[in-house]
Write a protein that holds these residues in place. Sequence first.
Motif, short mmCIF file in Angstrom:
data_model
loop_
_atom_site.label_atom_id
_atom_site.label_comp_id
_atom_site.label_asym_id
_atom_site.label_seq_id
_atom_site.Cartn_x
_atom_site.Cartn_y
_atom_site.Cartn_z
N ALA A 182 44.95 38.62 51.12
CA ALA A 182 44.85 37.67 49.82
C ALA A 182 43.79 37.01 50.17
O ALA A 182 42.84 36.46 49.09
CB ALA A 182 45.25 36.54 50.64
N GLY A 183 42.83 38.07 50.82
CA GLY A 183 40.83 37.31 50.95
C GLY A 183 40.36 38.08 49.52
O GLY A 183 39.96 37.35 48.59
N PHE A 184 40.86 39.83 48.76
CA PHE A 184 40.41 40.18 47.63
C PHE A 184 41.10 39.06 46.82
O PHE A 184 40.72 38.67 46.09
CB PHE A 184 41.35 41.20 47.83
N ALA A 185 42.66 38.32 46.81
CA ALA A 185 43.00 37.66 46.01
C ALA A 185 42.12 37.43 45.32
O ALA A 185 41.90 36.05 44.20
CB ALA A 185 44.18 37.30 46.02
N PHE A 186 41.31 35.70 47.12
CA PHE A 186 40.81 34.59 46.03
C PHE A 186 39.52 34.75 45.69
O PHE A 186 39.19 33.62 45.30
CB PHE A 186 40.91 33.92 47.72
N PHE A 187 39.17 35.76 45.93
CA PHE A 187 37.60 36.06 45.72
C PHE A 187 37.35 36.54 44.22
O PHE A 187 36.71 35.71 43.53
CB PHE A 187 36.92 37.33 46.65
N ILE A 188 38.82 36.63 43.91
CA ILE A 188 38.61 36.64 41.89
C ILE A 188 38.92 35.41 41.91
O ILE A 188 38.17 34.82 40.82
CB ILE A 188 39.82 37.51 41.49
N LEU A 189 40.24 34.76 42.74
CA LEU A 189 39.85 33.09 41.96
C LEU A 189 38.91 32.93 42.05
O LEU A 189 38.27 31.54 41.45
CB LEU A 189 41.20 32.76 42.62
N LEU A 190 37.97 33.25 43.40
CA LEU A 190 36.47 32.07 43.72
C LEU A 190 35.31 32.28 42.17
O LEU A 190 34.94 31.85 41.96
CB LEU A 190 36.18 32.75 44.37
#
Length: 304
Positions: A182-190
Amino acid sequence: MAVMSIFITRIALAVAVLFFAPLVLGLIKSLKAKLQNRRGPRLWQPYLDIIKLLKKDEVVSPTTCWVFRVAPFGYLALAFAAAALLPLPLPGQQETYPDIFDVFLLMYVLAAGRFILVLASLDAGSTFGGMGGSREMYVSVLVEPVLVLAFLTVAAPAGSTGLEAMARQAAQAPFSVPYVFAGFAFFILLLAETGRVPVDNPDTHLELTMIHEGMLLEYSGRRLGLIHLAAAVRQLIIILLFVIFFIPWQASWGGILPQVALKVVITAAALAVTETCTNKMRLFRLPGFIAISGLLSLLALVAQ
């Protein structure tokens, strides 16, 4: 009395985010310049730029209406309101916040700010403004469903979409396999939400690539300064959400706020490195890029 205490705490948090947002923006620009072997701006340069714009007069197109004139104030007010919803504890804070502090409310407030700015870009009647507004909505249509999915990876184990409950749950299981995905996914969204490379390039006004900057070409003076300040606040809000939910580990030294500040600096450095190592992506390749985030979020949900 408790309601008043919560209100004062939230306002204090929003003011702090408003004050430090340009500093984080300056840190990203400075680090990126150093990585590219350039001298780069000073850390406090965004403060100077915003103050300079606030002192300048404005040139307003005669084709605009009240939407164009009110939009910067609404954009900043909604960013300030979103900052007040952050589940970031302040020193001495013991209150349990009501259910109104919900992750979907936070998303709606941020989306409303984007919608207001897009309306203003269309109201000006310029070609570049309409192009920037349409591209901004195109990106938001891709990002927001995946953003909901990323938040659900934290809300599902917490059993609530309340921001405080999600933050507590994230702190209980830091760096587990689902949170790493989820952290990697949210970094892309960031990268997408803050308009950074490879989704957008905040340092250019090239008409073939600009998205956010295309909506601002008709603005000048005070209103442009307010928009730049609001954009910096929104960027820090997304970074803080990433830090609180996906880097929740707490060290034994220091207090909560110094550790949060350190994590914000680390995230800003990661953004600078990412922008240095990647190129601006073509607009029609963005769905595939955002789909990676969606896939990682689904893997995080399955792994729980």
